[in-house]
Design a protein around this motif. Structure first.
Motif, PDB file in Angstrom:
ATOM      1  N   SER A 229       0.820  -1.212   0.000  1.00 26.42           N
ATOM      2  CA  SER A 229       0.000   0.000   0.000  1.00 26.42           C
ATOM      3  C   SER A 229       0.851   1.258   0.000  1.00 26.42           C
ATOM      4  O   SER A 229       0.387   2.310  -0.432  1.00 26.42           O
ATOM      5  CB  SER A 229      -0.949   0.000   1.196  1.00 26.42           C
ATOM      6  OG  SER A 229      -0.229  -0.115   2.399  1.00 26.42           O
ATOM      7  N   VAL A 230       2.087   1.177   0.500  1.00 29.20           N
ATOM      8  CA  VAL A 230       2.966   2.349   0.429  1.00 29.20           C
ATOM      9  C   VAL A 230       3.233   2.708  -1.023  1.00 29.20           C
ATOM     10  O   VAL A 230       3.113   3.871  -1.431  1.00 29.20           O
ATOM     11  CB  VAL A 230       4.294   2.078   1.169  1.00 29.20           C
ATOM     12  CG1 VAL A 230       5.221   3.271   1.040  1.00 29.20           C
ATOM     13  CG2 VAL A 230       4.034   1.765   2.626  1.00 29.20           C
TER      14      VAL A 230
ATOM     15  N   LYS B 135       1.418   1.829  -3.537  1.00 29.92           N
ATOM     16  CA  LYS B 135       0.162   2.223  -4.180  1.00 29.92           C
ATOM     17  C   LYS B 135      -0.138   3.692  -3.916  1.00 29.92           C
ATOM     18  O   LYS B 135      -0.632   4.414  -4.792  1.00 29.92           O
ATOM     19  CB  LYS B 135      -0.983   1.351  -3.667  1.00 29.92           C
ATOM     20  CG  LYS B 135      -0.916  -0.103  -4.120  1.00 29.92           C
ATOM     21  CD  LYS B 135      -0.924  -0.221  -5.625  1.00 29.92           C
ATOM     22  CE  LYS B 135      -0.851  -1.672  -6.072  1.00 29.92           C
ATOM     23  NZ  LYS B 135      -0.617  -1.791  -7.525  1.00 29.92           N
ATOM     24  N   ALA B 136       0.153   4.140  -2.699  1.00 24.43           N
ATOM     25  CA  ALA B 136      -0.032   5.558  -2.397  1.00 24.43           C
ATOM     26  C   ALA B 136       0.907   6.407  -3.251  1.00 24.43           C
ATOM     27  O   ALA B 136       0.493   7.409  -3.832  1.00 24.43           O
ATOM     28  CB  ALA B 136       0.214   5.810  -0.908  1.00 24.43           C
TER      29      ALA B 136
ATOM     30  N   ALA C 134      -7.770  13.177   3.384  1.00 22.86           N
ATOM     31  CA  ALA C 134      -7.137  12.084   4.136  1.00 22.86           C
ATOM     32  C   ALA C 134      -5.630  12.036   3.926  1.00 22.86           C
ATOM     33  O   ALA C 134      -4.928  11.299   4.630  1.00 22.86           O
ATOM     34  CB  ALA C 134      -7.765  10.745   3.735  1.00 22.86           C
TER      35      ALA C 134
ATOM     36  N   PRO D 220      -2.508  13.516   7.122  1.00 23.47           N
ATOM     37  CA  PRO D 220      -1.475  12.913   7.978  1.00 23.47           C
ATOM     38  C   PRO D 220      -0.142  12.712   7.278  1.00 23.47           C
ATOM     39  O   PRO D 220       0.909  12.799   7.928  1.00 23.47           O
ATOM     40  CB  PRO D 220      -2.101  11.569   8.369  1.00 23.47           C
ATOM     41  CG  PRO D 220      -3.565  11.791   8.283  1.00 23.47           C
ATOM     42  CD  PRO D 220      -3.760  12.751   7.136  1.00 23.47           C
ATOM     43  N   ILE D 221      -0.174  12.456   5.980  1.00 22.87           N
ATOM     44  CA  ILE D 221       1.090  12.304   5.249  1.00 22.87           C
ATOM     45  C   ILE D 221       1.819  13.646   5.204  1.00 22.87           C
ATOM     46  O   ILE D 221       3.017  13.722   5.492  1.00 22.87           O
ATOM     47  CB  ILE D 221       0.820  11.767   3.823  1.00 22.87           C
ATOM     48  CG1 ILE D 221       0.177  10.391   3.897  1.00 22.87           C
ATOM     49  CG2 ILE D 221       2.106  11.734   3.018  1.00 22.87           C
ATOM     50  CD1 ILE D 221      -0.262   9.853   2.551  1.00 22.87           C
TER      51      ILE D 221
ATOM     52  N   ALA E 188       3.194  14.314   8.626  1.00 20.03           N
ATOM     53  CA  ALA E 188       4.395  13.543   8.945  1.00 20.03           C
ATOM     54  C   ALA E 188       5.601  14.095   8.197  1.00 20.03           C
ATOM     55  O   ALA E 188       6.703  14.170   8.747  1.00 20.03           O
ATOM     56  CB  ALA E 188       4.172  12.061   8.604  1.00 20.03           C
ATOM     57  N   LEU E 189       5.386  14.511   6.961  1.00 21.40           N
ATOM     58  CA  LEU E 189       6.484  15.124   6.198  1.00 21.40           C
ATOM     59  C   LEU E 189       6.920  16.426   6.855  1.00 21.40           C
ATOM     60  O   LEU E 189       8.125  16.720   6.943  1.00 21.40           O
ATOM     61  CB  LEU E 189       6.044  15.384   4.758  1.00 21.40           C
ATOM     62  CG  LEU E 189       5.983  14.168   3.833  1.00 21.40           C
ATOM     63  CD1 LEU E 189       5.235  14.505   2.549  1.00 21.40           C
ATOM     64  CD2 LEU E 189       7.384  13.678   3.507  1.00 21.40           C
TER      65      LEU E 189
ATOM     66  N   ILE F  13       6.060   8.653   8.204  1.00 19.53           N
ATOM     67  CA  ILE F  13       5.671   9.018   6.840  1.00 19.53           C
ATOM     68  C   ILE F  13       5.285   7.764   6.073  1.00 19.53           C
ATOM     69  O   ILE F  13       4.244   7.712   5.404  1.00 19.53           O
ATOM     70  CB  ILE F  13       6.823   9.753   6.131  1.00 19.53           C
ATOM     71  CG1 ILE F  13       7.133  11.053   6.869  1.00 19.53           C
ATOM     72  CG2 ILE F  13       6.488  10.016   4.675  1.00 19.53           C
ATOM     73  CD1 ILE F  13       8.354  11.777   6.341  1.00 19.53           C
ATOM     74  N   ILE F  14       6.126   6.730   6.169  1.00 15.78           N
ATOM     75  CA  ILE F  14       5.798   5.457   5.525  1.00 15.78           C
ATOM     76  C   ILE F  14       4.470   4.928   6.052  1.00 15.78           C
ATOM     77  O   ILE F  14       3.618   4.452   5.287  1.00 15.78           O
ATOM     78  CB  ILE F  14       6.913   4.424   5.781  1.00 15.78           C
ATOM     79  CG1 ILE F  14       8.285   4.994   5.381  1.00 15.78           C
ATOM     80  CG2 ILE F  14       6.635   3.118   5.069  1.00 15.78           C
ATOM     81  CD1 ILE F  14       8.501   5.107   3.920  1.00 15.78           C
TER      82      ILE F  14
ATOM     83  N   ALA G 183       1.945   6.623   7.348  1.00 15.26           N
ATOM     84  CA  ALA G 183       0.819   7.407   6.849  1.00 15.26           C
ATOM     85  C   ALA G 183       0.531   7.072   5.394  1.00 15.26           C
ATOM     86  O   ALA G 183      -0.631   6.984   4.988  1.00 15.26           O
ATOM     87  CB  ALA G 183       1.113   8.907   7.012  1.00 15.26           C
ATOM     88  N   LEU G 184       1.584   6.862   4.621  1.00 12.28           N
ATOM     89  CA  LEU G 184       1.390   6.459   3.225  1.00 12.28           C
ATOM     90  C   LEU G 184       0.710   5.100   3.141  1.00 12.28           C
ATOM     91  O   LEU G 184      -0.175   4.885   2.308  1.00 12.28           O
ATOM     92  CB  LEU G 184       2.739   6.422   2.498  1.00 12.28           C
ATOM     93  CG  LEU G 184       3.346   7.761   2.099  1.00 12.28           C
ATOM     94  CD1 LEU G 184       4.801   7.589   1.694  1.00 12.28           C
ATOM     95  CD2 LEU G 184       2.553   8.380   0.960  1.00 12.28           C
ATOM     96  N   ALA G 185       1.121   4.185   4.017  1.00 13.25           N
ATOM     97  CA  ALA G 185       0.523   2.846   4.011  1.00 13.25           C
ATOM     98  C   ALA G 185      -0.961   2.919   4.342  1.00 13.25           C
ATOM     99  O   ALA G 185      -1.792   2.288   3.686  1.00 13.25           O
ATOM    100  CB  ALA G 185       1.260   1.943   5.001  1.00 13.25           C
ATOM    101  N   SER G 186      -1.307   3.707   5.346  1.00 13.01           N
ATOM    102  CA  SER G 186      -2.717   3.827   5.726  1.00 13.01           C
ATOM    103  C   SER G 186      -3.539   4.414   4.584  1.00 13.01           C
ATOM    104  O   SER G 186      -4.610   3.905   4.254  1.00 13.01           O
ATOM    105  CB  SER G 186      -2.846   4.733   6.959  1.00 13.01           C
ATOM    106  OG  SER G 186      -2.299   4.103   8.090  1.00 13.01           O
ATOM    107  N   TRP G 187      -3.020   5.461   3.999  1.00 10.76           N
ATOM    108  CA  TRP G 187      -3.785   6.118   2.940  1.00 10.76           C
ATOM    109  C   TRP G 187      -3.889   5.228   1.706  1.00 10.76           C
ATOM    110  O   TRP G 187      -4.949   5.101   1.096  1.00 10.76           O
ATOM    111  CB  TRP G 187      -3.140   7.453   2.560  1.00 10.76           C
ATOM    112  CG  TRP G 187      -3.985   8.254   1.630  1.00 10.76           C
ATOM    113  CD1 TRP G 187      -4.973   9.149   1.970  1.00 10.76           C
ATOM    114  CD2 TRP G 187      -3.951   8.225   0.201  1.00 10.76           C
ATOM    115  NE1 TRP G 187      -5.534   9.668   0.832  1.00 10.76           N
ATOM    116  CE2 TRP G 187      -4.935   9.135  -0.265  1.00 10.76           C
ATOM    117  CE3 TRP G 187      -3.192   7.525  -0.739  1.00 10.76           C
ATOM    118  CZ2 TRP G 187      -5.173   9.351  -1.617  1.00 10.76           C
ATOM    119  CZ3 TRP G 187      -3.433   7.736  -2.095  1.00 10.76           C
ATOM    120  CH2 TRP G 187      -4.411   8.643  -2.519  1.00 10.76           C
ATOM    121  N   GLY G 188      -2.775   4.601   1.360  1.00 10.15           N
ATOM    122  CA  GLY G 188      -2.775   3.748   0.181  1.00 10.15           C
ATOM    123  C   GLY G 188      -3.709   2.568   0.317  1.00 10.15           C
ATOM    124  O   GLY G 188      -4.342   2.133  -0.646  1.00 10.15           O
TER     125      GLY G 188
END
Lengths: 227, 227
Positions: free
Chosen positions: A11-12, A14-15, A89, A92-93, A96-97, B93-94, B96-101
């Motif tokens: 999913s990382v 995919k994002a 949504a 949060p990314i 975090a960045l 960051i990873i 948050a990307l995983a959750s969103w993806g």
DNA sequence: CGGCATCCGTCATGATACTG
DNA sequence: CAGTATCATGACGGATGCCG
């Protein structure tokens, strides 16, 4: 379009297939503070060219991250680009960045551009609700930002409030130092980098300034999000 | 090198100046589960070419995000690339990307590649400590993953544990469905996509499987991080 | 003028070959 | 094994043109 997808069962990736390209997350960052028109986006992102912005907006719309809708009457532009639920949504990314970049990123340079919208994002991440309900106006480079302190939910929009309780004015660099704690808030006041003006009700500015500092924890280190 | 820096007075862009380029965050993702050698990294990232990996590793090392250190004796490679403190701090960051993806990203395709390391990252984000202290071995495509459940801190490394309490074996797609909740864990067992083998102590596998599901909350939706 | 599309030069990336 | 060297391609930066 994920024309250049990583094609990983993760999913990382995919994002990143949707938001990993250059400029994409910065467009989302600017839209997090509210919908914007094409030209406003372009102006707020120096270095981004018009052809690439058009492509990014098209791709992001196709991905369901933002939507184009007609601007309300009285706006200077015809259409507004707004984040969808999926776009919001991404907050949060961005957050975090921002945390990581503040701690571990390269130091800012004097020639870096500064956008008032980015201030809103930083403030939103530090907000502590339920303080005194002041209305604070931030002035910077002929632009104004209107903040409503003390409300349960953080509110901040561009523009001038009708009845500010305090007007804070400073140049971009002073705002940056204030928000990034490279300098203590008090010393910015003493050096004159930040100026305070009483609002319409005429309250003394210093107590409201202290509430402002406390509302956004500008005298404390930023919280580090958990994994 | 920020040779193509955004030059913005914003920590989000400063972070993207260092980790915003193609493949960069995916390299960090893989290293979050432990240090790796050059060839292992290359093998785990199909599509990334050797010249670009060399450049990314050089740039990330220069940025202080990872460091190259000699491999311990007995390793198959000579040098290992490990995340520094700043690199480990990229975890949120990873995450948050995983959750969103997972929620908003494009659906995975059958031809997507799957790496066992990515499973570790997913599991780490869902872990609930202080359950029974089982040692679970995950088998997938001739590789093994060793998980220590119930400890206060989540532990997972590649390789075969000495004394597993339960061995779970499945193909990549079944693991993905299990971790991404597109299918209920029970139905994966019933369909035979996931197979259970008792460990060395000979305990009945089903209760340990249920603890495994509970430890990683695989029957519940993923938590959404706050802004 | 807002909202793009087109054209072209440059640079980052992808593919393959080669070396210590 | 761990990269470097070389070349082809596509993405991106910059300017300009089109159309309401």
């Amino acid at each position: 379009m994920g024309s250049r997808s990583y094609r990983q069962f993760c999913s990382v990736s995919k994002a990143l297939d949707l938001v990993g390209e250059r400029w994409t997350l910065l467009i989302v960052r600017d839209l997090l503070a509210g919908a914007m028109g094409y030209s406003a986006l372009l102006e707020g992102l120096p270095g981004l060219t018009t052809n690439l912005l058009a492509k990014r907006l098209k791709d992001l719309t196709a991905a369901g991250i933002l939507e184009k809708r007609p601007a309300p009457t009285g706006e200077t532009c015809k259409a507004l680009y707004a984040l969808t639920e999926a776009g919001v949504a991404l907050g949060p990314i961005i957050g975090a960045l921002a945390s990581w970049g503040k701690e571990h990123g390269p130091a800012p340079e004097p020639t870096d551009s500064l956008n008032f919208r980015w201030v809103l994002i930083l403030l939103g991440r530090h907000f502590v609700p339920d303080g005194p309900r002041w209305i604070v106006q931030l002035d910077c480079a002929a632009k104004s930002l209107q903040l409503r302190l003390g409300t349960p939910k953080f509110e901040g929009v561009e523009g001038t409030p009708m009845t500010p309780d305090l007007i804070i004015s400073a140049d971009p660099k002073a705002y940056y130092e204030l928000l990034f704690e490279s300098t203590a808030p008090e010393s910015l006041l003493e050096s004159g980098a930040v100026k305070l003006t009483p609002g319409t009700a005429g309250d003394p500015p210093l107590p409201i300034w202290k509430d402002f500092i406390r509302s956004f924890q500008l005298d404390q280190p930023a919280p580090t999000p958990s994994t």
